[in-house]
Design a protein around this motif. Sequence first.
Motif, PDB file in Angstrom:
ATOM      1  N   ASN A  19       0.811  -1.226   0.000  1.00  0.00           N
ATOM      2  CA  ASN A  19       0.000   0.000   0.000  1.00  0.00           C
ATOM      3  C   ASN A  19       0.841   1.272   0.000  1.00  0.00           C
ATOM      4  O   ASN A  19       0.606   2.179  -0.797  1.00  0.00           O
ATOM      5  CB  ASN A  19      -0.898   0.016   1.251  1.00  0.00           C
ATOM      6  N   ILE A  20       1.819   1.321   0.916  1.00  0.00           N
ATOM      7  CA  ILE A  20       2.549   2.580   1.085  1.00  0.00           C
ATOM      8  C   ILE A  20       3.503   2.813  -0.094  1.00  0.00           C
ATOM      9  O   ILE A  20       3.583   3.922  -0.628  1.00  0.00           O
ATOM     10  CB  ILE A  20       3.312   2.587   2.434  1.00  0.00           C
ATOM     11  N   SER A  45       4.924 -12.929  -2.636  1.00  0.00           N
ATOM     12  CA  SER A  45       4.025 -14.012  -3.065  1.00  0.00           C
ATOM     13  C   SER A  45       3.728 -13.978  -4.560  1.00  0.00           C
ATOM     14  O   SER A  45       3.789 -12.922  -5.205  1.00  0.00           O
ATOM     15  CB  SER A  45       2.702 -13.905  -2.302  1.00  0.00           C
ATOM     16  N   SER A  48       0.727 -11.592  -5.286  1.00  0.00           N
ATOM     17  CA  SER A  48       1.039 -10.168  -5.470  1.00  0.00           C
ATOM     18  C   SER A  48       1.731  -9.932  -6.805  1.00  0.00           C
ATOM     19  O   SER A  48       1.466  -8.933  -7.485  1.00  0.00           O
ATOM     20  CB  SER A  48       1.946  -9.666  -4.345  1.00  0.00           C
ATOM     21  N   ILE A  83       8.784  -3.124   3.201  1.00  0.00           N
ATOM     22  CA  ILE A  83       8.178  -4.356   3.709  1.00  0.00           C
ATOM     23  C   ILE A  83       7.688  -4.094   5.139  1.00  0.00           C
ATOM     24  O   ILE A  83       7.966  -3.038   5.698  1.00  0.00           O
ATOM     25  CB  ILE A  83       9.208  -5.508   3.724  1.00  0.00           C
ATOM     26  N   THR A 130       6.434   8.059   7.198  1.00  0.00           N
ATOM     27  CA  THR A 130       5.400   8.740   6.445  1.00  0.00           C
ATOM     28  C   THR A 130       4.025   8.296   6.952  1.00  0.00           C
ATOM     29  O   THR A 130       3.943   7.421   7.811  1.00  0.00           O
ATOM     30  CB  THR A 130       5.597   8.500   4.933  1.00  0.00           C
TER      31      THR A 130
HETATM   32  N1  LIG Z   1       0.192   1.324   6.624  1.00  0.00           N
HETATM   33  C1  LIG Z   1       0.546   2.500   7.129  1.00  0.00           C
HETATM   34  O1  LIG Z   1      -0.270   3.341   7.570  1.00  0.00           O
HETATM   35  C2  LIG Z   1       2.016   2.872   7.159  1.00  0.00           C
HETATM   36  C3  LIG Z   1       2.356   4.218   7.273  1.00  0.00           C
HETATM   37  C4  LIG Z   1       3.687   4.547   7.238  1.00  0.00           C
HETATM   38  C5  LIG Z   1       4.654   3.574   7.116  1.00  0.00           C
HETATM   39  N2  LIG Z   1       4.318   2.273   7.045  1.00  0.00           N
HETATM   40  C6  LIG Z   1       5.370   1.267   6.923  1.00  0.00           C
HETATM   41  O2  LIG Z   1       5.394   0.864   5.568  1.00  0.00           O
HETATM   42  C7  LIG Z   1       5.807  -0.489   5.489  1.00  0.00           C
HETATM   43  C8  LIG Z   1       4.908  -1.201   4.509  1.00  0.00           C
HETATM   44  O3  LIG Z   1       3.569  -1.114   4.931  1.00  0.00           O
HETATM   45  P1  LIG Z   1       2.380  -1.467   3.925  1.00  0.00           P
HETATM   46  O4  LIG Z   1       1.138  -1.075   4.651  1.00  0.00           O
HETATM   47  O5  LIG Z   1       2.653  -0.907   2.576  1.00  0.00           O
HETATM   48  O6  LIG Z   1       2.528  -3.074   3.891  1.00  0.00           O
HETATM   49  P2  LIG Z   1       1.914  -4.123   2.859  1.00  0.00           P
HETATM   50  O7  LIG Z   1       0.822  -3.484   2.062  1.00  0.00           O
HETATM   51  O8  LIG Z   1       1.638  -5.364   3.622  1.00  0.00           O
HETATM   52  O9  LIG Z   1       3.127  -4.399   1.851  1.00  0.00           O
HETATM   53  C9  LIG Z   1       4.254  -5.123   2.213  1.00  0.00           C
HETATM   54  C10 LIG Z   1       4.952  -5.592   0.944  1.00  0.00           C
HETATM   55  O10 LIG Z   1       6.147  -6.282   1.312  1.00  0.00           O
HETATM   56  C11 LIG Z   1       6.256  -7.461   0.502  1.00  0.00           C
HETATM   57  N3  LIG Z   1       7.163  -8.428   1.119  1.00  0.00           N
HETATM   58  C12 LIG Z   1       6.982  -9.201   2.212  1.00  0.00           C
HETATM   59  N4  LIG Z   1       8.082  -9.973   2.435  1.00  0.00           N
HETATM   60  C13 LIG Z   1       8.966  -9.667   1.438  1.00  0.00           C
HETATM   61  C14 LIG Z   1      10.268 -10.122   1.097  1.00  0.00           C
HETATM   62  N5  LIG Z   1      10.900 -11.042   1.824  1.00  0.00           N
HETATM   63  N6  LIG Z   1      10.878  -9.585   0.013  1.00  0.00           N
HETATM   64  C15 LIG Z   1      10.262  -8.650  -0.740  1.00  0.00           C
HETATM   65  N7  LIG Z   1       9.019  -8.184  -0.474  1.00  0.00           N
HETATM   66  C16 LIG Z   1       8.379  -8.688   0.604  1.00  0.00           C
HETATM   67  C17 LIG Z   1       4.822  -7.914   0.390  1.00  0.00           C
HETATM   68  O11 LIG Z   1       4.687  -8.854  -0.652  1.00  0.00           O
HETATM   69  P3  LIG Z   1       3.422  -9.903  -0.632  1.00  0.00           P
HETATM   70  O12 LIG Z   1       2.210  -9.044  -0.865  1.00  0.00           O
HETATM   71  O13 LIG Z   1       3.729 -10.808  -1.748  1.00  0.00           O
HETATM   72  O14 LIG Z   1       3.438 -10.548   0.716  1.00  0.00           O
HETATM   73  C18 LIG Z   1       4.137  -6.573   0.087  1.00  0.00           C
HETATM   74  O15 LIG Z   1       4.300  -6.222  -1.265  1.00  0.00           O
HETATM   75  C19 LIG Z   1       5.750  -1.048   6.910  1.00  0.00           C
HETATM   76  O16 LIG Z   1       7.062  -1.288   7.355  1.00  0.00           O
HETATM   77  C20 LIG Z   1       5.109   0.025   7.750  1.00  0.00           C
HETATM   78  O17 LIG Z   1       5.740   0.135   9.013  1.00  0.00           O
HETATM   79  C21 LIG Z   1       3.016   1.899   7.018  1.00  0.00           C
END
Ligand SMILES: NC(=O)c1ccc[n+]([C@@H]2O[C@H](COP(=O)([O-])OP(=O)(O)OC[C@H]3O[C@@H](n4cnc5c(N)ncnc54)[C@H](OP(=O)(O)O)[C@@H]3O)[C@@H](O)[C@H]2O)c1
Length: 277
Positions: A19-20, A45, A48, A83, A130
């Motif tokens: 998402n981010i 995966s 994805s 991630i 962010t």
């Molecule tokens: N959500 C929020 O409000 C927010 C705000 C600011 C910052 N953040 C930070 O942003 C980060 C990401 O958050 P998100 O909400 O975008 O998470 P997300 O939507 O769950 O995305 C995570 C991504 O990481 C991939 N991934 C997992 N294991 C991996 C690996 N070993 N190698 C490569 N890719 C891998 C996942 O792939 P699959 O889909 O294939 O599993 C997915 O594409 C987090 O660390 C969080 O702390 C989040």
Amino acid sequence: MLIRDLSVTDEIAIIGFGNIAKAIITPLLNKKLIEPENVYCVVKSEKSLENIKNNYKHKINVFKSDSKESKIIWDCKFKLLSIKPQHLQDITEGDIMKNKDNLLVSILAGVSINRLTQKFPKHSCVRAVTNIPITVGKGLTGISWGANTTEDQKQFTKKIFENTSKIYEFTEDYLDIFLALTSSGPAIIALIIESLSDGGLSGGLPKRLSENLVMDMILGTISLIKEKKLNTSELKNLVTSPGGTTISALRVLEKKSVRSALIESIVAASNRSKEFS
Ligand SMILES: NC(=O)c1ccc[n+]([C@@H]2O[C@H](COP(=O)([O-])OP(=O)(O)OC[C@H]3O[C@@H](n4cnc5c(N)ncnc54)[C@H](OP(=O)(O)O)[C@@H]3O)[C@@H](O)[C@H]2O)c1
């Protein structure tokens, strides 16, 4: 000073395209500030992978993390690490053949620059915090630079985030409180909106109408404070007349220690972020 701009020839790697990462990168692609063929992303995966290949509107390069081809990301000068923090242990820094001055920007909550530098010693590591409103181009991003981050790398990082957010530069010790206010803040505001509109509901208003009234009232209040350059006490005094309705409402909030609860909520979020680090 030469301002480093994004160039369509810049190669950008994204480790984790969720998402981010999408919220940060898509506007850059939409505005053609970067070219899809120069974006290399890695996901975990098959699901994805297929989803990005078939449904993402820009034809970027996408690989599964356990594939041989995914190693190409380590040759991109700029990497965005996006991630979940619990998956950091699954990432191994690759060999870098092509470039010097490699930059890795992490948006992982609670992962310090020190820890990033230990894990990615071939990179200059930068930490960015962010928040979710970046999805609509109204985000806030706090950035802490690593000890070796060059001016060129700083400018490049700012260009990546400034499309979707206002940027604030901090030393790392301020990132926990920045995260508490700006990343947890939207949930606190959502709760306030929900509670106030439940108040409207109690007075007989339909739910949707009540919610819209609350949101427009909040937007109007913010505009008034900003445009008239009022401080919050001045605004409060403006709408609080002796023996009136507003002072009756404020008395209830004071009795229930709402002010203190809000202060403590931010302190708790900041402490939790420190615990993660
Ligand atoms: N959500 C929020 O409000 C927010 C705000 C600011 C910052 N953040 C930070 O942003 C980060 C990401 O958050 P998100 O909400 O975008 O998470 P997300 O939507 O769950 O995305 C995570 C991504 O990481 C991939 N991934 C997992 N294991 C991996 C690996 N070993 N190698 C490569 N890719 C891998 C996942 O792939 P699959 O889909 O294939 O599993 C997915 O594409 C987090 O660390 C969080 O702390 C989040």
